[in-house]
Design a protein around this motif. Structure first.
Motif, PDB file in Angstrom:
ATOM      1  N   ASN A  73       0.835  -1.171   0.000  1.00 52.55           N
ATOM      2  CA  ASN A  73       0.000   0.000   0.000  1.00 52.55           C
ATOM      3  C   ASN A  73       0.871   1.221   0.000  1.00 52.55           C
ATOM      4  N   THR A 129       0.979   5.962   0.827  1.00 55.12           N
ATOM      5  CA  THR A 129       0.274   7.186   1.188  1.00 55.12           C
ATOM      6  C   THR A 129       0.847   8.367   0.447  1.00 55.12           C
ATOM      7  N   SER A 166      -0.374  -2.548  -4.717  1.00 54.76           N
ATOM      8  CA  SER A 166       0.099  -1.261  -5.207  1.00 54.76           C
ATOM      9  C   SER A 166       1.353  -0.861  -4.452  1.00 54.76           C
ATOM     10  N   SER A 180      -0.381   8.183  -6.644  1.00 57.25           N
ATOM     11  CA  SER A 180      -1.627   8.337  -5.882  1.00 57.25           C
ATOM     12  C   SER A 180      -2.812   7.760  -6.633  1.00 57.25           C
ATOM     13  N   ILE A 181      -2.792   7.811  -7.964  1.00 56.22           N
ATOM     14  CA  ILE A 181      -3.892   7.252  -8.744  1.00 56.22           C
ATOM     15  C   ILE A 181      -3.988   5.743  -8.543  1.00 56.22           C
ATOM     16  N   ARG A 188      -2.916   4.168  -5.783  1.00 64.42           N
ATOM     17  CA  ARG A 188      -3.350   3.959  -4.402  1.00 64.42           C
ATOM     18  C   ARG A 188      -4.857   4.133  -4.272  1.00 64.42           C
ATOM     19  N   ASN A 189      -5.393   5.150  -4.926  1.00 65.38           N
ATOM     20  CA  ASN A 189      -6.836   5.381  -4.857  1.00 65.38           C
ATOM     21  C   ASN A 189      -7.606   4.270  -5.550  1.00 65.38           C
ATOM     22  N   PHE A 190      -7.056   3.776  -6.660  1.00 66.30           N
ATOM     23  CA  PHE A 190      -7.710   2.667  -7.359  1.00 66.30           C
ATOM     24  C   PHE A 190      -7.794   1.453  -6.450  1.00 66.30           C
ATOM     25  N   ARG A 191      -6.693   1.115  -5.798  1.00 65.07           N
ATOM     26  CA  ARG A 191      -6.671  -0.043  -4.906  1.00 65.07           C
ATOM     27  C   ARG A 191      -7.635   0.147  -3.738  1.00 65.07           C
ATOM     28  N   LYS A 192      -7.727   1.350  -3.212  1.00 65.73           N
ATOM     29  CA  LYS A 192      -8.571   1.628  -2.060  1.00 65.73           C
ATOM     30  C   LYS A 192     -10.033   1.329  -2.340  1.00 65.73           C
ATOM     31  N   TYR A 193     -10.488   1.620  -3.553  1.00 65.89           N
ATOM     32  CA  TYR A 193     -11.903   1.428  -3.885  1.00 65.89           C
ATOM     33  C   TYR A 193     -12.169   0.138  -4.649  1.00 65.89           C
ATOM     34  N   SER A 221      -6.924   1.555   4.946  1.00 70.30           N
ATOM     35  CA  SER A 221      -6.361   2.416   6.002  1.00 70.30           C
ATOM     36  C   SER A 221      -4.952   2.029   6.423  1.00 70.30           C
TER      37      SER A 221
END
Length: 368
Positions: free
Chosen positions: A3, A5, A25, A42-43, A45-50, A112
């Motif tokens: 992951n 940040t 990621s 960051s793109i 990370r955001n993809f993985r988050k959702y 998180s």
């Protein structure tokens, strides 16, 4: 699995590859050249988050239902473990179920970060890899057993009891081998703190020129895909040849089952392992330096990884519930359970026995 940040750079001279689990990621952003330009991940990370959490939970739910039903059948029917494949299928269901138990941790990590501490980071990582390898090796064992029973029928019938005893020893060897193959996770899995967030990732020490990472990736690709695939192709090719010569009205059904088993394995595992091969090449010699390509590669790798994970919830239906015998046994168990819940007496008391079907009948039709 990993992951990230905030932006955190990494020299391209060390190769544009993160310390990570297969398909996760990145925990770090990349320096793309000597000038120090940074590729913002960051793109990714955001993809993985959702993307990962809902899909992982769906895989967990579907896979748990199927594999628990398999274990329920084997533990509630007397004399159900009658063949080598039965023993392998029970172990496969246990391996897939334990593998699925690790996915909620990675789903939480995607949202998180890792909040479970470094001991659990090593433990979950090791359990994940042990059951991944044991599942692939057990699929290989099932292919070999079907080959022996169908192609070498006489030999199989003469050594039926001996083979059944061997199957338990082989399963022990499979689990021990899977434990050995998980040593990299036991050694290198650890937590990393980046900007007040903690992540569970692979941290390779003494990793000159990414050699350790390349070796770990090569180990997974060979033992987790290439060897099982080659064995499956050899065994099922000979099985198909034998069935085509047999005069059996169910051989076309058996051929469809074989094609489904091999097809699903290839479609789910080949794209992912192909991406891992590219990743190993990237670690050996930086081949991707464009930022958009790096971002696209990481996103596609995550998608291919989740596709590979789907195999753990498809196994019960490919190897078990496609068979007539298992469907009959499952129906019997549900009928008995419903009778108990309604308080009615059960006719023909005594232990519930599995449907009777010989090795030859069951495996020629691949109706386990």
């Amino acid at each position: 699995m990993e992951n990230t940040t905030e932006d955190y750079s990494m020299l391209v001279l060390a190769a544009v590859t993160p310390d990570d689990y297969e398909g996760g990621s990145t925990t770090e952003d990349y320096d793309l050249d000597d000038s120090g330009s940074v590729c913002d991940m960051s793109i990714v990370r955001n993809f993985r988050k959702y993307y990962e959490p809902p899909l992982y939970w769906l895989i967990v739910i579907l896979g748990s239902v199927g594999n628990i039903l398999v274990i329920w059948i084997y533990t509630n029917l007397k004399n159900r473990l009658k063949t080598m494949t039965d023993v392998y299928l029970l172990n496969l269901a246990v391996a897939d179920l334990l593998f699925l138990c690790t996915l909620p941790f990675w789903a939480a990590d995607a949202i998180s970060g890792w909040t479970f501490g470094w001991p659990l980071c090593k433990g979950v990582s090791a359990v994940y890899k042990i059951n991944f390898f044991s599942s692939m090796l057990l699929l290989t064992c099932i292919s070999v057993d079907r080959y022996i029973v169908i192609v070498q029928t006489t030999k199989a019938q003469n050594s039926k009891e001996q083979r059944l005893a061997y199957s338990k020893f082989i399963c022990l060897i499979v689990w021990l081998l899977a434990l050995m193959l998980s040593i990299p996770e036991i050694l290198f899995a650890n937590t990393k703190v980046l900007d007040s967030n903690t992540f569970c990732t692979m941290i390779y020490w003494n990793n000159e020129n990414n050699r350790t990472k390349i070796l770990v990736l090569a180990l997974q690709i060979s033992m987790g895909f290439c060897i099982p695939l080659l064995v499956m192709i050899y065994c099922y090719t000979n099985i198909i040849y034998t069935l085509l010569k047999a005069r059996n009205f169910e051989k076309h059904k058996a051929l469809r089952v074989i094609l489904a088993v091999v097809g699903v394995f290839v479609l789910s595992q080949l794209p992912y392992n192909g991406m891992l091969a590219v990743k190993a090449a990237q670690a050996a010699n930086t081949t991707i330096t464009d930022c958009s390509q790096v971002q696209t590669f990481d996103i596609v790798l995550q998608i291919m990884q989740s596709l590979a994970y789907m195999h753990s919830c498809l196994n019960p239906f490919l190897y078990v519930f496609v068979g007539v015998r298992f469907r009959k046994d499952l129906k019997k168990l549900f009928q008995r359970h419903c009778l108990r819940c309604s308080g009615k007496s059960i006719k023909h008391g005594g232990p519930l026995r599995s449907s009777v079907m010989s090795d030859a009948e069951s495996t020629v039709a691949l109706s386990l």
